[in-house]
Design an enzyme around this catalytic site. Structure first.
Site, PDB file in Angstrom:
ATOM      1  N   ASP A 167      -8.715 -47.181 -11.531  1.00  0.00           N
ATOM      2  CA  ASP A 167      -9.391 -46.464 -10.462  1.00  0.00           C
ATOM      3  C   ASP A 167      -8.576 -46.624  -9.172  1.00  0.00           C
ATOM      4  O   ASP A 167      -8.419 -47.741  -8.668  1.00  0.00           O
ATOM      5  CB  ASP A 167     -10.807 -47.031 -10.280  1.00  0.00           C
ATOM      6  CG  ASP A 167     -11.571 -46.322  -9.182  1.00  0.00           C
ATOM      7  OD1 ASP A 167     -11.750 -45.105  -9.286  1.00  0.00           O
ATOM      8  OD2 ASP A 167     -11.961 -46.985  -8.204  1.00  0.00           O
ATOM      9  N   THR A 197      -9.277 -40.050  -6.028  1.00  0.00           N
ATOM     10  CA  THR A 197      -8.590 -40.927  -5.067  1.00  0.00           C
ATOM     11  C   THR A 197      -7.100 -41.003  -5.368  1.00  0.00           C
ATOM     12  O   THR A 197      -6.278 -40.922  -4.462  1.00  0.00           O
ATOM     13  CB  THR A 197      -9.193 -42.350  -5.107  1.00  0.00           C
ATOM     14  OG1 THR A 197      -9.307 -42.770  -6.464  1.00  0.00           O
ATOM     15  CG2 THR A 197     -10.555 -42.401  -4.465  1.00  0.00           C
ATOM     16  N   THR A 198      -6.759 -41.137  -6.647  1.00  0.00           N
ATOM     17  CA  THR A 198      -5.345 -41.206  -7.032  1.00  0.00           C
ATOM     18  C   THR A 198      -4.641 -39.900  -6.668  1.00  0.00           C
ATOM     19  O   THR A 198      -3.547 -39.910  -6.103  1.00  0.00           O
ATOM     20  CB  THR A 198      -5.209 -41.498  -8.538  1.00  0.00           C
ATOM     21  OG1 THR A 198      -5.939 -42.684  -8.839  1.00  0.00           O
ATOM     22  CG2 THR A 198      -3.762 -41.695  -8.932  1.00  0.00           C
ATOM     23  N   ASP A 238     -17.979 -43.126 -10.382  1.00  0.00           N
ATOM     24  CA  ASP A 238     -17.221 -41.872 -10.228  1.00  0.00           C
ATOM     25  C   ASP A 238     -17.999 -40.704 -10.825  1.00  0.00           C
ATOM     26  O   ASP A 238     -18.111 -39.636 -10.215  1.00  0.00           O
ATOM     27  CB  ASP A 238     -15.849 -41.978 -10.912  1.00  0.00           C
ATOM     28  CG  ASP A 238     -14.885 -42.863 -10.119  1.00  0.00           C
ATOM     29  OD1 ASP A 238     -15.323 -43.459  -9.126  1.00  0.00           O
ATOM     30  OD2 ASP A 238     -13.705 -42.966 -10.510  1.00  0.00           O
TER      31      ASP A 238
END
Length: 547
Positions: A65, A98-99, A391
């Site tokens: 994550d 997010t990545t 998520d």
């Protein structure tokens, strides 16, 4: 930092302060930001790898994550810290992507590097990037697909895309159904979803398959008294925000007692007052009491005799969720209790999980707050399941609110790259170069997905582009088949807001870093004037201490 005045240098910054200017400052900041993007890039996609992070205390976190990785990394460089802010914003707003946001920001800076070397001014690049970001929002809105909150099959696919690639992927069918049911239960009529009304509890033991959704609340509490019933069916629930104990005076008071019988009379009166409080609760018809404050030992005795299950010192947030789950009203005064304030639940039970007692308030009718109990063989497994669930809960709640999705697998980014290149050709001057660089940066997502799956990124990028040139907007990379596939038919879908937020955050961070041309770092504060030297006591003259 100093200036010359008649050959005499004037010092205006403290000694030890360092300063990087111009290209050196830009290169340093861009390199730091790119390093952060590179660190998380290998976690992108369903075949992304995990990171093991060990902190100074020796605690271990295993995850892929992006937000968790960046939060756990001990980063010092100021430009790198700005990249962490992107991940934090993305996580708070949409919970996923997010990545992607960090990787896009890193690629925007990498593309800008080439322009800087060609002597394109940072202000021009920043302006081009901003224009491209605005155009990107328009393009994404144009390719978005409407979805109804009642379409549970599509919502499950949204959750499945968020969970894919995480440690919970093997259990995604079970978890996705649970997530959609939980979000649908707590959604307000206007589509607003606040996931704080989904109470997630972690209990080591059992298998991940034992993870359950409770239509009601689960509290990490036990009965106030062991004599109280362990199980109450068709419970009438009272939520009380008042202490069930002898009320002390508001002001300092002194009672003079001269004879022993006066003391006994005083104690009897105190007991009588507590009894009266307990009787009011019993008279309300409640069979279960949740109290935000304390319950006196004597009051516990009377409640136990009446067969009432009572729980004390319940958190305020849990009380609010209990009210949403059971339909009970929060009562602030024992004198104000009325039968209409009571809520209902099919079953209230004290159960043991992994050797710890928990109170389950289950079988609630139309609960507006629910609970998920995560089970698993170890803390690391449970923590990663919790991150995946967070998520999935966030993305499903975003879709329920916005009612818009886009295809996944790099499809929106490929379409953006294609349309932005056409848009750049309509813009004159050097800004065109910046918009083209922005378009090229979008290709990083499908390229990274291919690399992480061990596939040839160049061939696949060409193949996906060819599909989009033919008008197949929803085609993206199927990492399992190793070829471009219609992502909408394959069920790989994401909320529109994941993409719009990622591009907005990434652009803002990249522009901010590009506009910095001077980095002035103050030296670490030394000892106060007249105090010990910076070296402290340890700096002895040569020869001293040599034994």
């Amino acid at each position: 930092m100093s200036q010359q005045l008649g050959g005499q240098p004037i010092i205006i910054l403290r000694e030890g302060t360092t300063r990087n200017r111009g290209e050196e400052a830009q290169a340093s900041n861009i390199a730091a930001a790119k390093a952060v993007a590179t660190a998380v890039r290998s976690t992108l996609g369903p075949k992304g790898m995990d990171k093991m992070l060990i902190d100074g205390m020796g605690d271990i976190v295993i995850t892929n994550d992006g937000a968790t990785i960046l939060k756990e990394m001990d980063i010092e460089h100021p430009a790198a810290k700005m990249m962490i802010e992107i991940a934090k914003t993305q996580d708070d707003e949409v919970g996923d992507g997010t990545t992607s946001a960090v990787v896009i920001a890193g690629e925007l800076l990498k593309q800008a590097e080439g322009l800087l070397q060609s002597h394109v001014h940072p202000t021009v690049i920043a302006e081009g990037y901003r224009q491209a970001a605005v155009k990107s929002q328009e393009i994404l809105a144009g390719i978005a697909i409407a979805v109804q909150p009642a379409d549970t099959a599509m919502l499950e696919k949204v959750a499945e895309t968020a969970i894919s690639g995480k440690g919970a992927e093997a259990y995604k069918k079970l978890l996705c159904a649970m997530v959609v049911k939980a979000v649908s239960s707590i959604a307000d009529p206007d589509g607003t979803v606040d996931i704080k009304h989904i109470n997630v509890q972690k209990k080591v033991g059992g298998a991940v398959e034992d993870t359950v959704l409770i239509e009601g609340m689960v509290l990490d509490k036990e009965r106030a008294n062991p004599g109280m019933p362990k199980k109450v069916k068709d419970a009438k629930i009272l939520l009380l925000n008042a202490a069930v104990e002898f009320k002390k005076t508001e002001v300092s008071a002194e009672i003079n007692i001269s004879r022993p019988e006066q003391l006994q009379a005083f104690l009897d009166e105190e007991a009588q007052m507590v009894h009266a409080l307990a009787e009011k609760i019993i008279a309300s018809g409640a069979t279960v009491l949740f109290c935000q404050k304390g319950i006196d030992d004597l009051a516990q005795h009377y409640l136990t005799k009446a067969g009432i299950l009572a729980v004390r010192r319940v958190k305020k947030s849990d009380m609010e969720n209990l009210a949403r789950a059971t339909g009970a009203a929060l009562v602030n005064s024992i004198d104000a209790i009325s039968p209409s304030d009571l809520g209902t639940a099919g079953l209230v039970e004290e159960k043991k999980f992994s050797g710890e007692e928990m109170i389950m308030v289950a079988q609630c009718k139309n609960p507006k707050a629910v609970s998920i109990i995560i089970r698993g063989g170890s803390d690391h497994v449970i923590d990663e399941i919790e991150r995946a669930l967070h998520d999935a809960l966030m993305v499903v709640s975003v879709v329920v609110k916005d009612k818009k999705i886009v295809a996944g697998g790099g499809a929106p980014e490929t379409e953006l790259a294609l349309q932005l290149r056409h848009y750049a050709s309509t813009i004159g001057g050097r800004i065109q170069l910046a918009i083209e660089a922005f378009a090229s940066a979008m290709d990083v997502i499908p390229r990274a997905l291919a690399e992480n799956a061990g596939l040839d990124p160049i061939n696949l990028l060409v193949a996906i582009r060819a599909e989009h040139e033919s008008g197949h907007r929803t085609f993206g990379l199927d990492v399992y088949a190793g070829k471009p596939v219609d992502m909408l038919k394959a069920g790989v879908v994401e909320p529109l807001r994941v993409k719009t937020q990622a591009i907005t955050s990434a652009t803002e961070a990249a522009v901010m870093i590009l506009r910095i041309d001077d980095v002035i770092s103050s030296s670490k504060s030394s000892a106060p004037h007249g105090g010990m030297p910076p070296g402290g006591m340890g700096q002895m003259p040569p020869g001293m201490g040599d034994y």
